[in-house]
Scaffold this active site. Structure first.
Site, PDB file in Angstrom:
ATOM      1  N   SER A  82      -3.514 -42.298 107.329  1.00 61.16           N
ATOM      2  CA  SER A  82      -2.548 -42.255 106.215  1.00 61.16           C
ATOM      3  C   SER A  82      -1.418 -41.254 106.417  1.00 61.16           C
ATOM      4  CB  SER A  82      -3.272 -41.949 104.903  1.00 61.16           C
ATOM      5  OG  SER A  82      -3.976 -43.084 104.455  1.00 61.16           O
ATOM      6  N   LYS A  85       1.992 -42.633 106.015  1.00 66.29           N
ATOM      7  CA  LYS A  85       2.713 -42.723 104.738  1.00 66.29           C
ATOM      8  C   LYS A  85       3.804 -41.657 104.616  1.00 66.29           C
ATOM      9  CE  LYS A  85      -1.104 -44.820 102.156  1.00 66.29           C
ATOM     10  NZ  LYS A  85      -2.312 -44.664 103.007  1.00 66.29           N
ATOM     11  N   SER A 142      -2.326 -41.291  98.006  1.00 64.92           N
ATOM     12  CA  SER A 142      -2.394 -41.999  99.289  1.00 64.92           C
ATOM     13  C   SER A 142      -2.696 -43.480  99.083  1.00 64.92           C
ATOM     14  CB  SER A 142      -3.456 -41.367 100.204  1.00 64.92           C
ATOM     15  OG  SER A 142      -3.254 -41.752 101.547  1.00 64.92           O
ATOM     16  N   LYS A 244       0.420 -33.974 103.780  1.00 63.32           N
ATOM     17  CA  LYS A 244      -0.296 -35.257 103.688  1.00 63.32           C
ATOM     18  C   LYS A 244      -1.603 -35.205 104.470  1.00 63.32           C
ATOM     19  CE  LYS A 244      -0.469 -39.517 102.265  1.00 63.32           C
ATOM     20  NZ  LYS A 244      -1.946 -39.432 102.290  1.00 63.32           N
TER      21      LYS A 244
END
Length: 404
Positions: A82, A85, A142, A244
């Site tokens: 992720s 992202k 997320s 993140k």
């Protein structure tokens, strides 16, 4: 005879413009000085090797300068999960800040977005959700569903959005990155590196400061569901404000974190750890090392005057000289007082002079290593003097050259 003499004067003086004065030390007033009450270490700190982390790859970068403080396997291509992202949110924010979309625009939720598995924001097919809510769903929760919904809204479909992701990665200099989707869902060839993710993190922080605070938000409430930000460091270290997390079986547990203390901001990228707690702990080690032994130091500001020089054949006889851009370095703590800066200024400077015209250069060294080599430029324009004033200065230059 006079015509020949004048011709000789003009010819000789024109050849003197590019000579340079010998290197001169920069006046101490222009070098960085400690603030009142600050204790300046007289001896440099002994810097140990960077910590060895229980991770597949990692990197620690100064967010301001881009200097790498520590790294291991930072160019090994790995699945980002992720962390992908980050690019998706970067592109969405870029669209907002360039006025192509608005935060309150309503996005139709497609069947594809609604059916996405993994981490979710829990949007419902056939409903409409605002861009800003979906953006929070991407960054904080997320959400794979939120990411696909935004990708479809920005580019019409996810494939077109992924093309834009790859184009932007190339523009940013992420040379070892390729995306297959917008979410980080496992896919063959969907790879990046710790170094490339640090490049992307710098772009997020420096290009979009207005929206960057979203990465520090600890919770997001949507559809009667309150979900926490998975970045554990947001609760452990008040100086951490992003960025993140990511996790798949193939990628392991990954984290891109940023922390700012005083004038120094570091970005830590840690990939391939064994657990959620491990990625937080290993990242803490990396950040602690950076802040203990290094700092960001601004030596000069753009437009700062460093000297002045005589102008020949000009309406004024002096021009102020300065630095065109900010000069910022990542330095070991306690070493800023050991910097050696020298100016090399053109010996003969003749009007006309334009603002920003290069008239020399400035170098900065530490222990004999060249750290900076930047132009010295005119900070003001100087017009040519009248005919007789130019003639007089050219005569002076002629005889100066004759007897030098």
């Amino acid at each position: 005879m006079i015509k020949k003499l004048l011709a000789s004067v003009l010819l000789v003086s024109s050849g003197l413009t590019f000579a340079q004065q010998p290197a001169a030390p920069v006046p101490s007033a222009t070098l960085p000085t400690p603030t009142p009450g600050q204790v300046v270490e007289q001896k440099p700190v002994v810097i140990p090797a960077a910590p060895q982390l229980a991770a597949t790859g990692f990197i620690l970068v100064d967010a301001t300068t881009g200097s790498i403080v520590a790294e291991s396997n930072s160019e090994q291509r790995l699945p980002p999960a992720s962390l992908t992202k980050m690019m998706s949110s970067y592109l969405v924010v870029d669209e907002i800040e360039k006025g192509r979309i608005t935060e309150d625009a309503m996005v139709n939720i497609s069947v594809k977005a609604w059916k996405m598995g993994g981490s979710r924001m829990y949007v419902k097919e056939g409903t409409q959700v605002s861009v800003i809510d979906l953006l929070r769903g991407v960054i904080i929760q997320s959400g794979n569903d939120a990411t696909v919904a935004l990708a479809e809204y920005v580019s019409g479909n996810e494939d077109a959005f992924v093309d834009k992701m790859n184009q932007t990665a190339a523009q940013l200099g992420m040379v070892n990155t390729h995306f297959e989707n917008s979410t980080g869902w496992p896919a063959e060839g969907h790879l990046t590196t710790a170094k490339d993710l640090a490049v992307l993190a710098r772009a997020i922080i420096n290009d979009h400061p207005t929206h960057y605070p979203i990465y520090a938000e600890k919770y997001f409430f949507y559809n009667n569901i309150r979900q926490p930000n998975r970045n554990l460091l947001l609760n452990r270290d008040e100086t951490v404000d992003g960025l993140k997390t990511g996790h798949t079986e193939e990628a392991g547990y990954c984290l891109v974190a940023s922390s700012k203390r005083e004038n120094t901001r570091f970005i830590a990228v840690v990939m391939g750890t064994e657990s959620e707690s491990a990625r937080a702990a290993e990242t803490q080690k990396l950040l602690a090392y950076g802040f203990r032994y290094f700092q960001t130091t601004q030596l000069y500001q753009a437009g700062q005057q460093v000297s002045s020089s005589r102008v020949w054949a000009g309406k004024t006889q002096e021009v102020t000289l300065g630095i065109p851009n900010n000069i910022v370095l990542t330095l070991p703590k306690g070493r800023e007082q050991s910097l050696q800066a020298k100016m090399h200024i053109n010996e003969i400077i003749k009007a006309p002079i334009a603002v920003g015209q290069e008239l020399g250069n400035l170098t900065v060294e530490l222990d004999g290593q060249l750290l900076v080599n930047t132009p010295i430029v005119a900070l003001q324009a100087v017009e040519e003097a009248g005919f007789f004033a130019r003639l007089l200065d050219n005569l002076k230059l002629f005889f100066r050259n004759l007897f030098s």
